[in-house]
Design a protein around this motif. Sequence first.
Motif, short mmCIF file in Angstrom:
data_model
loop_
_atom_site.label_atom_id
_atom_site.label_comp_id
_atom_site.label_asym_id
_atom_site.label_seq_id
_atom_site.Cartn_x
_atom_site.Cartn_y
_atom_site.Cartn_z
N ASP A 1 -8.42 12.95 -5.84
CA ASP A 1 -8.28 14.07 -4.91
C ASP A 1 -9.10 13.77 -3.66
OD1 ASP A 1 -11.00 15.09 -5.14
OD2 ASP A 1 -10.44 15.97 -7.05
N SER A 2 -9.07 14.69 -2.71
CA SER A 2 -9.68 14.45 -1.41
C SER A 2 -11.19 14.32 -1.46
CB SER A 2 -9.30 15.57 -0.44
OG SER A 2 -9.74 16.83 -0.93
N THR A 3 -11.82 14.69 -2.59
CA THR A 3 -13.27 14.60 -2.72
C THR A 3 -13.72 13.49 -3.66
OG1 THR A 3 -13.39 16.17 -4.58
CG2 THR A 3 -13.43 17.10 -2.35
N SER A 4 -12.78 12.78 -4.28
CA SER A 4 -13.13 11.78 -5.30
C SER A 4 -13.89 10.60 -4.71
CB SER A 4 -11.88 11.29 -6.01
OG SER A 4 -11.24 12.32 -6.72
N VAL A 5 -14.94 10.19 -5.40
CA VAL A 5 -15.69 9.00 -5.02
C VAL A 5 -15.72 7.99 -6.16
CG1 VAL A 5 -17.12 10.17 -3.31
CG2 VAL A 5 -17.87 10.08 -5.70
N ASN B 1 -6.16 18.93 -3.38
CA ASN B 1 -4.99 18.04 -3.20
C ASN B 1 -4.97 16.92 -4.22
OD1 ASN B 1 -3.90 19.45 -0.92
ND2 ASN B 1 -5.49 18.51 0.34
N ARG B 2 -5.12 17.28 -5.48
CA ARG B 2 -5.12 16.29 -6.56
C ARG B 2 -3.77 15.59 -6.65
NH1 ARG B 2 -5.97 19.13 -11.77
NH2 ARG B 2 -8.11 19.33 -10.98
N VAL B 3 -3.81 14.27 -6.79
CA VAL B 3 -2.60 13.47 -6.97
C VAL B 3 -2.76 12.57 -8.19
CG1 VAL B 3 -1.99 13.47 -4.52
CG2 VAL B 3 -3.41 11.61 -5.44
N TYR B 4 -1.63 12.08 -8.67
CA TYR B 4 -1.62 11.11 -9.76
C TYR B 4 -0.99 9.84 -9.22
CZ TYR B 4 -2.87 14.99 -12.76
OH TYR B 4 -3.53 16.05 -13.33
N VAL B 5 -1.71 8.73 -9.38
CA VAL B 5 -1.28 7.45 -8.81
C VAL B 5 -0.92 6.51 -9.96
CG1 VAL B 5 -1.92 5.58 -7.25
CG2 VAL B 5 -2.93 7.86 -6.94
N TYR B 6 0.34 6.07 -9.99
CA TYR B 6 0.86 5.28 -11.10
C TYR B 6 1.06 3.82 -10.68
CZ TYR B 6 1.92 9.90 -12.96
OH TYR B 6 1.83 11.20 -13.41
N PRO C 1 0.81 -1.22 0.00
CA PRO C 1 0.00 0.00 0.00
C PRO C 1 0.85 1.27 0.00
CG PRO C 1 -0.07 -1.08 2.15
CD PRO C 1 0.63 -2.02 1.22
N ALA C 2 0.31 2.32 -0.63
CA ALA C 2 0.89 3.66 -0.59
C ALA C 2 -0.13 4.58 0.05
CB ALA C 2 1.24 4.14 -2.00
N ILE C 3 0.35 5.55 0.84
CA ILE C 3 -0.56 6.41 1.61
C ILE C 3 -0.16 7.86 1.39
CG2 ILE C 3 -1.40 7.01 3.91
CD1 ILE C 3 -0.62 4.08 4.70
N CYS C 4 -1.16 8.70 1.16
CA CYS C 4 -0.92 10.13 0.97
C CYS C 4 -2.12 10.91 1.50
CB CYS C 4 -0.69 10.45 -0.50
SG CYS C 4 -0.33 12.18 -0.85
N ARG C 5 -1.88 11.78 2.48
CA ARG C 5 -2.91 12.66 3.03
C ARG C 5 -4.18 11.90 3.43
NH1 ARG C 5 -1.26 16.17 -1.45
NH2 ARG C 5 0.15 17.77 -0.65
N GLY C 6 -3.99 10.79 4.10
CA GLY C 6 -5.12 10.05 4.64
C GLY C 6 -5.81 9.12 3.68
#
Length: 199
Positions: free
Chosen positions: A185-189, A164-169, A106-111
């Motif tokens: 991002d923090s709101t994505s569902v 806080n948009r991120v790109y996950v590869y 697992p990778a973790i970023c901002r919760g």
Amino acid sequence: KSNPGGYYGSGAVSQGGRLYFAGDNGVLVSHSLTENTVYDTVPLTEKANIRTGLTYDPDTASLYTADTEGIIYRIPVSGNGKIQKGNIRFSPVVPDARSIHCTSTPAICRGRLYIGCIADGYGCLSVMDARNLRLHYKAKGAKAAEIKSSPLVSTGYSSKKNNNRVYVYVSANNLPGGIYYLTDDSTSVRGTLQTLYIP
């Protein structure tokens, strides 16, 4: 267990002056960094193997790993490196899957926690809450293309303005292979795996 098993695909992490690792016997070990000394052990699973690495998240002061049957574990550790056995949480990586296999670290970023697997015959990247292990959503990949890799999370374009948009590869374990990414991002569902590179 009487059979200690092996360490196929598993990995260790150093935290708080201790080395933590787990393996095919499903036991998490807290070990000295320099001597053959075991400080503590805890069996996480008796049915499955652990063939992922461990990830430490400072926000929850916890270690994270998953077993081959798709259960992810959050293991709190104290400041002195003691495993808080009574506070271990676990949850399915894909709760509604009929069949699943997981060897992704697992990778973790901002919760938010990102972990790959194969679920019901398709590669899958799950996005979960790192604290309570609730599934936010899953991004479905290609048929028979297990996501075994540890996700790489890029925060280079992240800001408060874009939540806080991120790109996950990730990569996928089936022909033609390649690199795929998820925008989160923090709101994505919900989200979709996009193709970045096919060799």
